[in-house]
Design an enzyme around this catalytic site. Structure first.
Site, PDB file in Angstrom:
ATOM      1  N   LYS A  48      -8.507   6.570 -19.263  1.00 23.88           N
ATOM      2  CA  LYS A  48      -8.839   7.094 -20.586  1.00 23.88           C
ATOM      3  C   LYS A  48      -7.607   7.032 -21.505  1.00 23.88           C
ATOM      4  CE  LYS A  48     -12.568   7.710 -18.227  1.00 23.88           C
ATOM      5  NZ  LYS A  48     -12.857   8.954 -17.528  1.00 23.88           N
ATOM      6  N   ARG A  54       0.854  -1.200   0.000  1.00 26.06           N
ATOM      7  CA  ARG A  54       0.000   0.000   0.000  1.00 26.06           C
ATOM      8  C   ARG A  54       0.879   1.236   0.000  1.00 26.06           C
ATOM      9  NH1 ARG A  54      -1.283   1.805   4.493  1.00 26.06           N
ATOM     10  NH2 ARG A  54      -2.024  -0.124   5.439  1.00 26.06           N
TER      11      ARG A  54
HETATM   12  C1  PLP Z   1     -13.356   9.380 -16.269  1.00 27.92           C
HETATM   13  C2  PLP Z   1     -12.978  10.717 -15.756  1.00 27.92           C
HETATM   14  C3  PLP Z   1     -12.738  10.943 -14.400  1.00 27.92           C
HETATM   15  C4  PLP Z   1     -12.920   9.852 -13.346  1.00 27.92           C
HETATM   16  O1  PLP Z   1     -11.981   8.847 -13.490  1.00 27.92           O
HETATM   17  P1  PLP Z   1     -12.247   7.298 -13.121  1.00 27.92           P
HETATM   18  O2  PLP Z   1     -10.996   6.644 -13.548  1.00 27.92           O
HETATM   19  O3  PLP Z   1     -13.462   6.864 -13.847  1.00 27.92           O
HETATM   20  O4  PLP Z   1     -12.453   7.277 -11.633  1.00 27.92           O
HETATM   21  C5  PLP Z   1     -12.346  12.201 -14.010  1.00 27.92           C
HETATM   22  N1  PLP Z   1     -12.222  13.212 -14.895  1.00 27.92           N
HETATM   23  C6  PLP Z   1     -12.457  13.038 -16.207  1.00 27.92           C
HETATM   24  C7  PLP Z   1     -12.305  14.192 -17.129  1.00 27.92           C
HETATM   25  C8  PLP Z   1     -12.848  11.803 -16.680  1.00 27.92           C
HETATM   26  O5  PLP Z   1     -13.100  11.644 -17.986  1.00 27.92           O
END
Ligand code: PLP
Length: 392
Positions: A202, A51
């Site tokens: 993403k 952790r």
């Molecule tokens: C998807 C997203 C998040 C959140 O991220 P997770 O990995 O789904 O927790 C935050 N900001 C933006 C711009 C996103 O597209």
């Protein structure tokens, strides 16, 4: 790996020395929870418990810090876990945050439904308008300005440099969610931001196979009371424990190696899709920061290398046409998330942004959002054309 090296050199090498034991050129997946100590407290290279630190995660954290030009990187189990850690590390009950009026739905939900009941207040502002940000600041109480640029799903652009000045003047730190642009297209820390956050789920991961988050702190933070933000985030990362696991770290690191070439192709394809949409009768408006008619096109051109792979557009014939178009495509995948190699299409009002329906962040019902992938663009356009010719 020095800051002098180019982006792809850093992406491929930062934090990724060949393994000392075997010479493995890629950091191994250290799927391990604990480490043998050479006598009590004799940690090997500081590793004690996963952790607190894990070598695969360390490689990712060093790489992402190098890509953002920051002091230190932190990897999390999700983008929101990272955001939560930043908020808890830097805010206390009674503090106030300025949040974008078209923030990622989960970010707004976090401030509205999680932070607010715990005493952290917020106001929303149009981040595309620096004076609106200034007006939303409560002198003495505002401790953080949260910026996303480009925004999701309306592709609004915030002037990072100008907002950094406004935030700092008020004694607030500036956090920039760099998920959409990525470290390749935009460097918020160089423009004055104090902290960068990412959903590495993403573009950074880029292959729709891992959920993750990252936080990077600037080399120097001069906002009074926040000079130690890095130590506070490190303490909270370990104390809350929302860390990225070894395999997830490894996948994200693998994704980052090709970020530059993927982003170039995402941008090439998005530009061609935008050109097609602009010429279609069924489309009433195309939202893309690369368009000269975009309200903050000049700001985007100044602070971004290119304009990214996200495109939104509105259907002349309204919500029904938008919903039917999303269902009529076949190569584009109907789905949430974004930034993977495969192209995705979605209806924000009913999907990603359903959680903000009825709030000030509600999105137009005739809106479609595209995450333009890296397939052959002629195939992508042909598929869209077929759906739009019927429903547009
Ligand atoms: C998807 C997203 C998040 C959140 O991220 P997770 O990995 O789904 O927790 C935050 N900001 C933006 C711009 C996103 O597209």
């Amino acid at each position: 790996m020095s800051d002098e090296h180019g982006f792809s050199t850093r992406a491929i090498h930062a934090g990724q020395e060949a393994d000392e034991l075997t010479g493995a050129v890629v950091p191994p997946i250290y799927q391990v929870s604990t480490y043998k100590q050479d006598g009590i407290g004799g940690f090997r290279n500081g590793y004690e418990y996963s952790r607190s630190a894990n070598p695969t995660r360390t490689a990712l954290e060093e790489c992402i810090a190098a890509l953002e030009g920051g002091s230190r990187g932190f990897a999390f189990a999700s983008g929101l876990a990272g955001q939560d850690t930043v908020a808890r590390a830097l805010l206390v009950p009674g503090d106030h945050v300025v949040v974008p009026n078209d923030a990622y739905g989960g970010t707004y939900r976090y401030f509205n439904k999680v932070a607010k009941p715990q005493g952290v207040e917020h106001s929303i502002a149009d981040m595309g308008d620096v004076e609106a940000v200034r007006a939303a600041i409560r002198p003495g109480q505002t401790k953080m300005v949260w910026v996303e640029t480009p925004t999701n799903p309306l592709l609004g652009i915030a002037d990072i440099e100008a907002i950094a000045a406004v935030a700092h003047e008020a004694g607030a730190v500036l956090v920039v969610d760099n998920t959409f642009a990525t470290a390749y297209l935009q460097s918020p820390l160089a423009l004055g931001a104090d902290i960068v956050t990412h959903s590495t789920t993403k573009y950074s991961g880029g292959h729709s196979d891992v959920v993750g988050g990252a936080v990077v702190t600037a080399k120097t933070i001069t906002v009074p009371g926040y000079e130690d933000a890095e130590e506070r985030i490190a303490f909270h990362q370990n104390s809350i424990g929302g860390v990225a696991g070894p395999f997830d770290s490894w996948l994200t690191l693998r994704g980052l190696k090709t970020l530059a070439i993927r982003m170039e192709r995402h941008c090439d394809n998005a530009e061609k899709v935008v050109e097609f949409l602009e010429g279609h009768d069924g489309v009433s408006q195309v939202l893309y920061p690369g368009l000269p008619g975009h309200a903050n096109h000049d700001v985007a051109a100044r602070q971004m290398k290119r304009f990214g792979g996200m495109v939104s557009f509105r259907m002349r014939r309204g919500e029904d046409a938008a919903v039917k178009t999303c269902a009529a495509v076949s190569l584009w995948t109907l789905g949430e998330s974004l930034g993977g190699v495969e192209s995705l299409i979605e209806h924000p009002g009913r999907m990603t942004h359903a959680s903000v329906a009825g709030t000030e962040l509600e999105v137009p019902s005739d809106l479609i959002r595209l995450s333009v992938g890296i397939e052959d663009v002629d195939d992508l356009i042909a598929d869209l054309r077929e759906a739009l010719d019927i429903h547009g």
